[in-house]
Motif scaffolding. Structure first.
Motif, PDB file in Angstrom:
ATOM      1  N   GLN A 207       8.103  18.363  10.508  1.00 57.65           N
ATOM      2  CA  GLN A 207       6.781  17.797  11.600  1.00 57.65           C
ATOM      3  C   GLN A 207       6.790  16.635  11.122  1.00 57.65           C
ATOM      4  N   ARG A 208       7.049  15.831   9.964  1.00 57.78           N
ATOM      5  CA  ARG A 208       6.720  14.352   9.664  1.00 57.78           C
ATOM      6  C   ARG A 208       7.701  13.446  10.019  1.00 57.78           C
ATOM      7  N   ARG A 209       8.946  13.744   9.900  1.00 52.23           N
ATOM      8  CA  ARG A 209      10.051  13.025  10.230  1.00 52.23           C
ATOM      9  C   ARG A 209       9.800  12.143  11.358  1.00 52.23           C
ATOM     10  N   PRO A 210       9.910  12.721  12.574  1.00 49.84           N
ATOM     11  CA  PRO A 210       9.747  11.834  13.867  1.00 49.84           C
ATOM     12  C   PRO A 210       8.588  10.999  13.846  1.00 49.84           C
ATOM     13  N   VAL A 211       7.410  11.207  12.983  1.00 55.99           N
ATOM     14  CA  VAL A 211       6.429  10.209  13.008  1.00 55.99           C
ATOM     15  C   VAL A 211       6.792   9.030  11.849  1.00 55.99           C
ATOM     16  N   TYR A 212       7.188   9.438  10.746  1.00 57.01           N
ATOM     17  CA  TYR A 212       7.783   8.378   9.750  1.00 57.01           C
ATOM     18  C   TYR A 212       8.919   7.507  10.554  1.00 57.01           C
ATOM     19  N   GLU A 213       9.691   7.991  11.335  1.00 57.15           N
ATOM     20  CA  GLU A 213      10.904   7.289  11.868  1.00 57.15           C
ATOM     21  C   GLU A 213      10.280   6.418  13.014  1.00 57.15           C
ATOM     22  N   THR A 214       9.144   6.834  13.754  1.00 55.37           N
ATOM     23  CA  THR A 214       8.568   6.084  14.879  1.00 55.37           C
ATOM     24  C   THR A 214       7.500   4.864  14.047  1.00 55.37           C
TER      25      THR A 214
ATOM     26  N   VAL B  65       0.828  -1.219   0.017  1.00 51.12           N
ATOM     27  CA  VAL B  65       0.153   0.119   0.156  1.00 51.12           C
ATOM     28  C   VAL B  65       0.833   1.354  -0.078  1.00 51.12           C
ATOM     29  N   ALA B  66       0.708   2.187  -0.764  1.00 49.51           N
ATOM     30  CA  ALA B  66       1.258   3.413  -0.968  1.00 49.51           C
ATOM     31  C   ALA B  66       0.511   4.443  -0.136  1.00 49.51           C
ATOM     32  N   LEU B  67       0.952   4.725   0.942  1.00 49.37           N
ATOM     33  CA  LEU B  67       0.230   5.630   1.603  1.00 49.37           C
ATOM     34  C   LEU B  67       0.560   7.227   1.317  1.00 49.37           C
ATOM     35  N   GLY B  68      -0.454   8.176   1.601  1.00 45.33           N
ATOM     36  CA  GLY B  68      -0.391   9.684   1.300  1.00 45.33           C
ATOM     37  C   GLY B  68       0.666  10.049   2.178  1.00 45.33           C
ATOM     38  N   GLY B  69       1.562  11.085   1.947  1.00 47.59           N
ATOM     39  CA  GLY B  69       2.558  11.572   2.934  1.00 47.59           C
ATOM     40  C   GLY B  69       2.243  11.824   4.144  1.00 47.59           C
ATOM     41  N   GLY B  70       0.885  12.443   4.383  1.00 43.15           N
ATOM     42  CA  GLY B  70       0.429  12.625   5.522  1.00 43.15           C
ATOM     43  C   GLY B  70      -0.370  11.896   6.336  1.00 43.15           C
ATOM     44  N   ALA B  71      -0.697  10.503   5.791  1.00 42.72           N
ATOM     45  CA  ALA B  71      -1.679   9.434   6.187  1.00 42.72           C
ATOM     46  C   ALA B  71      -1.153   9.040   7.663  1.00 42.72           C
ATOM     47  N   VAL B  72      -0.124   8.891   8.002  1.00 39.24           N
ATOM     48  CA  VAL B  72       0.369   8.685   9.149  1.00 39.24           C
ATOM     49  C   VAL B  72       0.254   9.605  10.324  1.00 39.24           C
ATOM     50  N   LEU B  73       0.012  10.940  10.120  1.00 40.07           N
ATOM     51  CA  LEU B  73      -0.312  11.728  11.069  1.00 40.07           C
ATOM     52  C   LEU B  73      -1.401  11.533  11.845  1.00 40.07           C
ATOM     53  N   ARG B  74      -2.474  10.721  11.614  1.00 41.39           N
ATOM     54  CA  ARG B  74      -3.504  10.181  12.108  1.00 41.39           C
ATOM     55  C   ARG B  74      -3.402   8.993  12.861  1.00 41.39           C
TER      56      ARG B  74
END
Length: 173
Positions: A129-136, A71-80
């Motif tokens: 903003q997103r890097r920490p979420v991506y890495e987690t 699944v290709a997620l949108g760039g901000g999908a994991v913010l939720r």
């Protein structure tokens, strides 16, 4: 997952082909069902788009995929948080890139509503903003620049296959 223009769709499609799995792109699903993303942002706002995105992720993960799915997620999908919860327990690949890697794809692009006309500054701010979420969230991080989509997908596959074998072995015990 990864930032806009990191190659999520093209690498994801190539990875699915390598693994013999299905492929889904949540942004494509949203566009097919609701129209162009810039229009969704303009008429409904970012929060409404994130709702649609979370629903697309939930829907694709609820479907039957006997051969697995990439699944290709949108760039901000994991913010939720609900999306992060849904993808927990799955292999989540972070396609890491730098501005210099994505700039040729983004400069002058009018279909990226979060860039607001100042591509580099906006992209860098989003990444901060997103890097920490991506890495987690990531179970695997792959530098996605410097190769074709097929080459990056092969790098991902080479790292995922042993992880999947280990996960399968752990589930048996």
């Amino acid at each position: 997952m990864g930032p806009m223009a990191s190659g999520k769709s093209s690498v994801g499609f190539a990875l699915a082909r390598i693994l013999g799995a299905d492929f889904a792109d949540t942004d494509v699903r949203i566009v097919r069902e609701h129209g162009p993303i810039p229009e969704i942002f303009a008429s409904l706002g970012e929060d409404a788009f994130r709702d649609l995105e979370a629903r697309a992720v939930a829907d694709v993960l609820a479907e039957e995929h006997p051969n697995g799915i990439v699944v290709a997620l949108g760039g901000g999908a994991v913010l939720r948080p609900e999306t992060r919860d849904r993808i927990a327990g799955h292999h989540v690949v972070y396609l890491e890139v730098a501005w210099e890697d994505v700039a040729p794809r983004l400069v002058g692009s009018e279909d990226r509503p979060l860039l607001h006309g100042q591509a580099e500054a906006s992209w860098r701010e989003l990444m901060e903003q997103r890097r920490p979420v991506y890495e987690t969230v990531a179970t695997l991080k792959v530098h996605a620049a410097g190769g074709t989509a097929d080459e990056v997908a092969q790098t991902v596959a080479d790292q995922l296959i042993p992880l999947q074998k280990e996960l399968t072995r752990e589930r048996r015990h």
